[in-house]
Each structure stands twice: as C-alpha cells, then as structure tokens.
Design an enzyme around this catalytic site. Structure first.
Site, mmCIF file in Angstrom:
data_model
loop_
_atom_site.group_PDB
_atom_site.id
_atom_site.type_symbol
_atom_site.label_atom_id
_atom_site.label_comp_id
_atom_site.label_asym_id
_atom_site.label_seq_id
_atom_site.Cartn_x
_atom_site.Cartn_y
_atom_site.Cartn_z
ATOM 1 N N ASN A 170 0.877 -1.168 0.000
ATOM 2 C CA ASN A 170 0.000 0.000 0.000
ATOM 3 C C ASN A 170 0.918 1.223 0.000
ATOM 4 O O ASN A 170 1.531 1.534 1.011
ATOM 5 C CB ASN A 170 -0.882 -0.051 1.258
ATOM 6 N N TRP A 171 0.993 1.879 -1.152
ATOM 7 C CA TRP A 171 1.956 2.994 -1.262
ATOM 8 C C TRP A 171 1.427 4.283 -0.648
ATOM 9 O O TRP A 171 2.136 5.271 -0.582
ATOM 10 C CB TRP A 171 2.330 3.215 -2.745
ATOM 11 N N LYS A 172 0.177 4.276 -0.219
ATOM 12 C CA LYS A 172 -0.438 5.459 0.406
ATOM 13 C C LYS A 172 -0.200 6.696 -0.461
ATOM 14 O O LYS A 172 -0.229 6.603 -1.676
ATOM 15 C CB LYS A 172 0.085 5.629 1.842
ATOM 16 N N HIS A 194 -9.535 1.486 5.161
ATOM 17 C CA HIS A 194 -8.244 1.595 5.846
ATOM 18 C C HIS A 194 -8.399 2.519 7.062
ATOM 19 O O HIS A 194 -9.153 3.486 7.015
ATOM 20 C CB HIS A 194 -7.195 2.150 4.872
ATOM 21 N N GLU A 224 -6.661 4.816 8.195
ATOM 22 C CA GLU A 224 -6.401 6.239 7.928
ATOM 23 C C GLU A 224 -7.635 6.907 7.331
ATOM 24 O O GLU A 224 -7.906 8.076 7.589
ATOM 25 C CB GLU A 224 -5.179 6.379 7.005
ATOM 26 N N GLU A 258 -5.489 -4.856 10.618
ATOM 27 C CA GLU A 258 -4.435 -3.857 10.800
ATOM 28 C C GLU A 258 -4.669 -3.105 12.111
ATOM 29 O O GLU A 258 -5.401 -2.115 12.138
ATOM 30 C CB GLU A 258 -4.446 -2.858 9.644
ATOM 31 N N GLY A 268 2.567 2.163 10.870
ATOM 32 C CA GLY A 268 3.540 3.250 10.743
ATOM 33 C C GLY A 268 4.275 3.570 12.033
ATOM 34 O O GLY A 268 4.956 4.578 12.126
ATOM 35 N N SER A 327 3.362 -2.244 10.296
ATOM 36 C CA SER A 327 4.818 -2.343 10.483
ATOM 37 C C SER A 327 5.395 -3.711 10.089
ATOM 38 O O SER A 327 6.276 -4.232 10.768
ATOM 39 C CB SER A 327 5.212 -1.981 11.924
ATOM 40 N N GLY A 356 2.822 -1.100 4.287
ATOM 41 C CA GLY A 356 2.898 0.315 3.947
ATOM 42 C C GLY A 356 4.343 0.727 3.711
ATOM 43 O O GLY A 356 4.904 0.515 2.641
ATOM 44 N N GLY A 357 4.961 1.286 4.751
ATOM 45 C CA GLY A 357 6.314 1.860 4.641
ATOM 46 C C GLY A 357 7.324 0.968 3.929
ATOM 47 O O GLY A 357 8.054 1.433 3.036
HETATM 48 P P1 PGA Z 1 2.850 0.249 7.655
HETATM 49 O O1 PGA Z 1 1.389 0.477 7.044
HETATM 50 O O2 PGA Z 1 3.388 -1.018 7.064
HETATM 51 O O3 PGA Z 1 3.637 1.460 7.238
HETATM 52 O O4 PGA Z 1 2.697 0.147 9.147
HETATM 53 C C1 PGA Z 1 0.512 -0.600 6.858
HETATM 54 C C2 PGA Z 1 -0.801 -0.134 6.303
HETATM 55 O O5 PGA Z 1 -1.295 0.910 6.756
HETATM 56 O O6 PGA Z 1 -1.385 -0.755 5.395
#
Ligand code: PGA
Length: 246
Positions: free
Chosen positions: A4-6, A90, A92, A162, A168, A208, A229-230
C-alpha cells in the site's frame, strides 16, 4: 503480498519502483503480488505490469459508477485502468476522513458489482486494546463491513487485520497476537458464510510489516498474507517481504 503505497510516489517514481520490483520478483511463483499506487500513478503502473506477475490495486473508491461527485474516483475508472483490487476502510480513512462501517460496506458492495476484489481493513486502536475490547471492535467492523454480501461474493473479498497502534509506528503485533485476531476474524466469517468460505478467505496482517518480521508472521496458521505500507516503498524490502521464508 500487498504493498500500500499510500500518498507516496509521483508517476516517474512509481514507474521506477515497479520496474525494480519486476526485476526483483521475476522468479517468484505461486504467490500473489499486489501493489496499490496512488490514483495518479495507476495508469502508468498498469502499463508497466502488463503480462507480469504483479497485480494492481487502488487504495479507495467512491461507491457510484459515475456522477456529480467532485474529486472522487469511481469503480468504473479503476477497472478502466486495469485495477483488480481495491483497499477499503483503511484506518487512515476511518480516522482522517470519518469513514464509518455502513459507508465502507456500500463501497464494498459496489466494488464487487464492478468485478473488483475488495480488501476490507479492520483493526482496533491502542485504547480499545487497552480495554480488552479488540475482538468486539474488530468483529463489529467485520459484520458491518460485510452486510448484504453472499457466500459466493465473499470468495472475492479479502480481509486485512491492521491494528491501528501498529500502523507506521514500528510496533508490530507479535505473531501470536496477529494469529489470535485472525482466528477470531475467521470465526466471524464462518458464522456469516460457513466454514468452507472462512477457510478460503484470505486474511492479511498489516502494521509495520518488515523484512525482519515477515517470516514469523507468515508462519502463523491464520496469517494468509500481508498488507505493507512503509516497507513497500523500496523494491529491496518489499521483494524480501514477498519472498518470505516459511
Ligand atoms: P505500515 O502500514 O506497514 O507502514 O505500518 C501498513 C498499512 O497501513 O497498510
């Protein structure tokens, strides 16, 4: 194994990353690989992955085929740029854009109507876990998110657990914590759609995920995949995650 490149990567940066991934992942067989770039890079990445083992997903959609919804992106538009998957609900989006379960459920149903495979994200906050309510919260998100879906349609839905406190933050759920929640989610799915569908449902962990913890997470019986994500923003780390050792 999904990235997930956000809200990261311009078109050039996205293209460069996916070209690196194509090289790094060319020898991977029998694993589903998915990248979810921002909307602006979908078309370019779709072209880059054509005929490849990397699939394309979007990070959101608006639940209408078209219409007067300034600033929104429809499922038709996602199908048009060859998306097969879409991340929905998600944390966020729940947190910053106030998305609630019935709206997420509406998105999920419309995504399915358009032939997209939704990834429904669920997860508790640190406070909710502190109160011991993580299973109640997550079950509620699962039940409300999957309203009016039938067992046949459910075959095209994946669920991503999640925990909000792990996203993050560098603080991953332990493999046991993840598996315990995945088991509970599979039970919820079994209650709704029967045991066969529950066993077939892909339940991914996110929060993470890194090259150094993916092997232990993927070794858990109820962890079927990861949403990253990251660590998906660099080819080297995402490739190592996709190539987890079991
Ligand atoms: P993260 O994000 O790997 O940076 O913790 C995961 C996500 O929100 O899908």
């Amino acid at each position: 194994m999904a990235g997930n490149w956000k809200m990261h990567k311009t078109v050039d940066e996205a293209t460069e990353l996916v070209e690196q991934l194509k090289k790094a992942l060319a020898d991977v067989e029998g694993r589903e690989i998915l990248v979810c770039p921002p909307f602006t890079a979908l078309h370019a990445v779709a072209r880059a992955v054509e005929g490849n083992n990397i699939q394309l997903g979007a990070q959101n959609l608006y639940p209408a085929a078209e219409g007067a919804y300034t600033g929104e992106i429809s499922p038709r538009m996602l199908v048009d740029v060859r998306c097969r998957y879409v991340v929905l609900g998600h944390s966020e989006r729940r947190q910053y854009f106030k998305e609630i379960d019935p709206f997420i459920n509406h998105k999920l149903r419309v995504a399915l109507e358009h032939g997209l495979n939704p990834i429904l994200c669920v997860g508790e906050t640190l406070e909710q876990r502190g109160e011991g309510r993580q299973k109640t919260i997550v079950s509620m998100q699962v039940y409300r998110g999957l309203q009016e879906i039938d067992a046949e349609a459910m075959k095209n839905v994946a669920i991503a657990y999640e925990p909000v406190w792990a996203i993050g933050t560098g603080q991953t759920a332990t493999p046991n914590q993840a598996n315990e929640m995945h088991w509970a989610i599979r039970n919820n799915v079994s209650g709704l759609f029967g045991e066969d569908v529950a066993q077939e449902t892909c339940i991914m962990y996110g929060g993470s995920v890194k090259p150094d913890n993916v092997d232990d997470l993927m070794a858990q019986p109820d962890v079927d995949g990861v949403l990253v994500g990251g660590a998906s923003l660099k080819a080297e780390s995402f490739a190592r995650i996709v190539k987890y050792r079991s």
